[in-house]
Write a protein that holds these residues in place. Structure first.
Motif, PDB file in Angstrom:
ATOM      1  N   VAL A 134     -20.924 -23.202 -42.371  1.00 20.86           N
ATOM      2  CA  VAL A 134     -20.591 -21.811 -42.687  1.00 20.86           C
ATOM      3  C   VAL A 134     -21.858 -21.019 -43.022  1.00 20.86           C
ATOM      4  O   VAL A 134     -21.986 -19.854 -42.631  1.00 20.86           O
ATOM      5  CB  VAL A 134     -19.561 -21.742 -43.836  1.00 20.86           C
ATOM      6  N   GLN A 135     -22.800 -21.642 -43.726  1.00 15.82           N
ATOM      7  CA  GLN A 135     -24.045 -20.942 -44.052  1.00 15.82           C
ATOM      8  C   GLN A 135     -24.833 -20.609 -42.789  1.00 15.82           C
ATOM      9  O   GLN A 135     -25.409 -19.528 -42.677  1.00 15.82           O
ATOM     10  CB  GLN A 135     -24.883 -21.774 -45.014  1.00 15.82           C
ATOM     11  N   LYS A 136     -24.865 -21.529 -41.825  1.00 15.32           N
ATOM     12  CA  LYS A 136     -25.536 -21.245 -40.550  1.00 15.32           C
ATOM     13  C   LYS A 136     -24.854 -20.088 -39.836  1.00 15.32           C
ATOM     14  O   LYS A 136     -25.511 -19.187 -39.321  1.00 15.32           O
ATOM     15  CB  LYS A 136     -25.517 -22.481 -39.643  1.00 15.32           C
ATOM     16  N   GLU A 137     -23.513 -20.138 -39.802  1.00  8.09           N
ATOM     17  CA  GLU A 137     -22.762 -19.071 -39.146  1.00  8.09           C
ATOM     18  C   GLU A 137     -22.980 -17.744 -39.848  1.00  8.09           C
ATOM     19  O   GLU A 137     -23.120 -16.708 -39.194  1.00  8.09           O
ATOM     20  CB  GLU A 137     -21.264 -19.408 -39.130  1.00  8.09           C
ATOM     21  N   LEU A 138     -23.049 -17.771 -41.167  1.00  8.59           N
ATOM     22  CA  LEU A 138     -23.255 -16.546 -41.935  1.00  8.59           C
ATOM     23  C   LEU A 138     -24.600 -15.927 -41.594  1.00  8.59           C
ATOM     24  O   LEU A 138     -24.702 -14.728 -41.352  1.00  8.59           O
ATOM     25  CB  LEU A 138     -23.162 -16.841 -43.435  1.00  8.59           C
ATOM     26  N   ALA A 149     -16.775  -7.962 -43.269  1.00  9.42           N
ATOM     27  CA  ALA A 149     -16.654  -9.298 -42.683  1.00  9.42           C
ATOM     28  C   ALA A 149     -17.736 -10.212 -43.265  1.00  9.42           C
ATOM     29  O   ALA A 149     -17.471 -11.376 -43.580  1.00  9.42           O
ATOM     30  CB  ALA A 149     -16.772  -9.225 -41.164  1.00  9.42           C
ATOM     31  N   ALA A 150     -18.942  -9.684 -43.438  1.00 10.40           N
ATOM     32  CA  ALA A 150     -20.025 -10.469 -44.029  1.00 10.40           C
ATOM     33  C   ALA A 150     -19.698 -10.818 -45.481  1.00 10.40           C
ATOM     34  O   ALA A 150     -19.965 -11.930 -45.934  1.00 10.40           O
ATOM     35  CB  ALA A 150     -21.348  -9.696 -43.949  1.00 10.40           C
ATOM     36  N   GLU A 151     -19.105  -9.873 -46.203  1.00 11.92           N
ATOM     37  CA  GLU A 151     -18.730 -10.117 -47.594  1.00 11.92           C
ATOM     38  C   GLU A 151     -17.658 -11.199 -47.684  1.00 11.92           C
ATOM     39  O   GLU A 151     -17.694 -12.060 -48.574  1.00 11.92           O
ATOM     40  CB  GLU A 151     -18.229  -8.816 -48.243  1.00 11.92           C
ATOM     41  N   LEU A 152     -16.721 -11.186 -46.764  1.00 15.97           N
ATOM     42  CA  LEU A 152     -15.677 -12.210 -46.733  1.00 15.97           C
ATOM     43  C   LEU A 152     -16.291 -13.588 -46.470  1.00 15.97           C
ATOM     44  O   LEU A 152     -15.928 -14.574 -47.122  1.00 15.97           O
ATOM     45  CB  LEU A 152     -14.634 -11.878 -45.670  1.00 15.97           C
ATOM     46  N   GLN A 153     -17.244 -13.662 -45.550  1.00 16.52           N
ATOM     47  CA  GLN A 153     -17.932 -14.924 -45.276  1.00 16.52           C
ATOM     48  C   GLN A 153     -18.703 -15.392 -46.511  1.00 16.52           C
ATOM     49  O   GLN A 153     -18.679 -16.572 -46.859  1.00 16.52           O
ATOM     50  CB  GLN A 153     -18.887 -14.778 -44.092  1.00 16.52           C
ATOM     51  N   ARG A 154     -19.383 -14.477 -47.176  1.00 13.41           N
ATOM     52  CA  ARG A 154     -20.137 -14.831 -48.379  1.00 13.41           C
ATOM     53  C   ARG A 154     -19.199 -15.361 -49.459  1.00 13.41           C
ATOM     54  O   ARG A 154     -19.487 -16.341 -50.135  1.00 13.41           O
ATOM     55  CB  ARG A 154     -20.907 -13.609 -48.889  1.00 13.41           C
ATOM     56  N   GLY A 156     -16.373 -16.882 -48.990  1.00 17.10           N
ATOM     57  CA  GLY A 156     -15.985 -18.235 -48.570  1.00 17.10           C
ATOM     58  C   GLY A 156     -17.049 -19.260 -48.928  1.00 17.10           C
ATOM     59  O   GLY A 156     -16.736 -20.358 -49.404  1.00 17.10           O
ATOM     60  N   VAL A 157     -18.305 -18.897 -48.719  1.00 15.21           N
ATOM     61  CA  VAL A 157     -19.412 -19.796 -49.069  1.00 15.21           C
ATOM     62  C   VAL A 157     -19.417 -20.061 -50.573  1.00 15.21           C
ATOM     63  O   VAL A 157     -19.562 -21.200 -51.011  1.00 15.21           O
ATOM     64  CB  VAL A 157     -20.771 -19.207 -48.608  1.00 15.21           C
ATOM     65  N   GLU A 158     -19.237 -19.026 -51.371  1.00 12.56           N
ATOM     66  CA  GLU A 158     -19.226 -19.188 -52.827  1.00 12.56           C
ATOM     67  C   GLU A 158     -18.086 -20.091 -53.287  1.00 12.56           C
ATOM     68  O   GLU A 158     -18.268 -20.906 -54.190  1.00 12.56           O
ATOM     69  CB  GLU A 158     -19.121 -17.817 -53.517  1.00 12.56           C
ATOM     70  N   GLN A 159     -16.920 -19.971 -52.653  1.00  8.49           N
ATOM     71  CA  GLN A 159     -15.790 -20.820 -53.020  1.00  8.49           C
ATOM     72  C   GLN A 159     -16.101 -22.291 -52.741  1.00  8.49           C
ATOM     73  O   GLN A 159     -15.821 -23.154 -53.565  1.00  8.49           O
ATOM     74  CB  GLN A 159     -14.535 -20.416 -52.242  1.00  8.49           C
ATOM     75  N   VAL A 160     -16.687 -22.559 -51.587  1.00  8.75           N
ATOM     76  CA  VAL A 160     -17.010 -23.946 -51.241  1.00  8.75           C
ATOM     77  C   VAL A 160     -18.105 -24.474 -52.164  1.00  8.75           C
ATOM     78  O   VAL A 160     -18.026 -25.604 -52.643  1.00  8.75           O
ATOM     79  CB  VAL A 160     -17.411 -24.064 -49.751  1.00  8.75           C
ATOM     80  N   GLU A 161     -19.121 -23.653 -52.459  1.00 13.79           N
ATOM     81  CA  GLU A 161     -20.183 -24.077 -53.380  1.00 13.79           C
ATOM     82  C   GLU A 161     -19.609 -24.419 -54.757  1.00 13.79           C
ATOM     83  O   GLU A 161     -19.993 -25.413 -55.370  1.00 13.79           O
ATOM     84  CB  GLU A 161     -21.238 -22.975 -53.531  1.00 13.79           C
ATOM     85  N   ARG A 162     -18.661 -23.597 -55.228  1.00 14.64           N
ATOM     86  CA  ARG A 162     -18.036 -23.824 -56.526  1.00 14.64           C
ATOM     87  C   ARG A 162     -17.254 -25.138 -56.523  1.00 14.64           C
ATOM     88  O   ARG A 162     -17.328 -25.919 -57.463  1.00 14.64           O
ATOM     89  CB  ARG A 162     -17.123 -22.642 -56.873  1.00 14.64           C
ATOM     90  N   GLU A 163     -16.529 -25.412 -55.437  1.00 12.05           N
ATOM     91  CA  GLU A 163     -15.767 -26.662 -55.376  1.00 12.05           C
ATOM     92  C   GLU A 163     -16.690 -27.870 -55.286  1.00 12.05           C
ATOM     93  O   GLU A 163     -16.422 -28.906 -55.890  1.00 12.05           O
ATOM     94  CB  GLU A 163     -14.770 -26.669 -54.209  1.00 12.05           C
ATOM     95  N   VAL A 164     -17.808 -27.745 -54.578  1.00 14.95           N
ATOM     96  CA  VAL A 164     -18.774 -28.845 -54.498  1.00 14.95           C
ATOM     97  C   VAL A 164     -19.342 -29.140 -55.890  1.00 14.95           C
ATOM     98  O   VAL A 164     -19.466 -30.306 -56.287  1.00 14.95           O
ATOM     99  CB  VAL A 164     -19.895 -28.547 -53.474  1.00 14.95           C
ATOM    100  N   ARG A 165     -19.668 -28.107 -56.662  1.00 13.88           N
ATOM    101  CA  ARG A 165     -20.161 -28.314 -58.034  1.00 13.88           C
ATOM    102  C   ARG A 165     -19.112 -29.001 -58.899  1.00 13.88           C
ATOM    103  O   ARG A 165     -19.399 -29.936 -59.647  1.00 13.88           O
ATOM    104  CB  ARG A 165     -20.560 -26.981 -58.680  1.00 13.88           C
ATOM    105  N   TRP A 166     -17.872 -28.540 -58.786  1.00 12.91           N
ATOM    106  CA  TRP A 166     -16.775 -29.119 -59.549  1.00 12.91           C
ATOM    107  C   TRP A 166     -16.596 -30.605 -59.192  1.00 12.91           C
ATOM    108  O   TRP A 166     -16.460 -31.444 -60.085  1.00 12.91           O
ATOM    109  CB  TRP A 166     -15.507 -28.319 -59.268  1.00 12.91           C
ATOM    110  N   LEU A 167     -16.626 -30.908 -57.908  1.00 13.98           N
ATOM    111  CA  LEU A 167     -16.487 -32.304 -57.476  1.00 13.98           C
ATOM    112  C   LEU A 167     -17.638 -33.154 -57.995  1.00 13.98           C
ATOM    113  O   LEU A 167     -17.426 -34.296 -58.423  1.00 13.98           O
ATOM    114  CB  LEU A 167     -16.409 -32.376 -55.948  1.00 13.98           C
ATOM    115  N   SER A 168     -18.844 -32.606 -57.977  1.00 14.53           N
ATOM    116  CA  SER A 168     -19.999 -33.344 -58.497  1.00 14.53           C
ATOM    117  C   SER A 168     -19.826 -33.652 -59.982  1.00 14.53           C
ATOM    118  O   SER A 168     -20.142 -34.751 -60.439  1.00 14.53           O
ATOM    119  CB  SER A 168     -21.290 -32.560 -58.259  1.00 14.53           C
ATOM    120  N   GLU A 169     -19.307 -32.679 -60.752  1.00 15.14           N
ATOM    121  CA  GLU A 169     -19.042 -32.909 -62.175  1.00 15.14           C
ATOM    122  C   GLU A 169     -18.005 -34.020 -62.356  1.00 15.14           C
ATOM    123  O   GLU A 169     -18.171 -34.889 -63.216  1.00 15.14           O
ATOM    124  CB  GLU A 169     -18.514 -31.632 -62.836  1.00 15.14           C
TER     125      GLU A 169
END
Length: 195
Positions: A134-138, A149-154, A156-169
């Motif tokens: 998604v970051q490459k596509e963005l 559309a760019a804001e919506l993509q951004r 989406g990236v923030e949501q995935v980053e947040r879930e990755v942090r949560w999973l790491s915790e």
């Protein structure tokens, strides 16, 4: 479609593991578990319940007559308990899929720690791959799309980053045998005594 049926089966068996319930209560609890984005209709639930009845995973334990209309109460059978345990112990790409992960996570309290770790790590890995894509596509499309559309993509990236942090915790907490940071008691600020 088979995967969705198995996810519903896991959810129903897990809820009935807590005790007998009628269809209305199951639907209400499933909708709370699935969240607002995936509401389960009776048209999806009852065919699944009938299939589980035919398979001997659940049984009709009589009718709840406390309401105006008698409701069939379902309970787990020994075969249903064994199937629930089998589904919880499965580890593989379907365990950390978007459609399955939330249900699996809801029953982590009954899942072996090694399996929990593998599911969490699989989910994190899947999301990290998605994040890279998604970051490459963005980066490639930001110049080609309008700002919304760019804001919506951004977003989406923030949501995935947040879930990755949560999973790491969660993974770190599992490995250390402690509670995740979000569930741990607040720590006193530096220079303050606790309590």
């Amino acid at each position: 479609m088979a995967r969705r049926g198995e996810t519903l089966e896991l959810a129903v068996l897990g809820l009935l593991h807590e005790g007998p319930m009628h269809g209305y209560e199951l639907r209400k609890r499933l909708n709370l578990m699935l969240g607002w984005r995936r509401v389960l209709s009776f048209g999806s639930l009852y065919p699944g319940l009938k299939k589980m009845l035919r398979s001997g995973l659940i049984e009709d334990s009589g009718a709840d007559t406390t309401s105006r209309r008698p409701r069939i109460v379902y309970q787990l059978t020994e075969a249903g308990d064994a199937e629930f345990q089998r589904l919880l112990s499965e580890v593989g790409p379907t365990a950390w899929d978007d459609d399955t992960f939330d249900i699996r996570f809801a029953f982590f309290g009954r899942t072996d720690m090694e399996i929990r770790l593998r599911v969490l790590e699989g989910r994190r890995s899947r999301l990290q791959e998605r994040l890279e894509r998604v970051q490459k596509e963005l980066t490639m499309t930001q110049k080609e799309v309008d700002r919304y559309a760019a804001e919506l993509q951004r977003h989406g990236v923030e949501q995935v980053e947040r879930e990755v942090r949560w999973l790491s915790e969660l993974i770190n907490a599992e490995r250390n045998g402690s509670q995740p940071i979000s569930e741990a008691e607040p720590q006193p600020k530096t220079g303050q005594s606790p309590g």
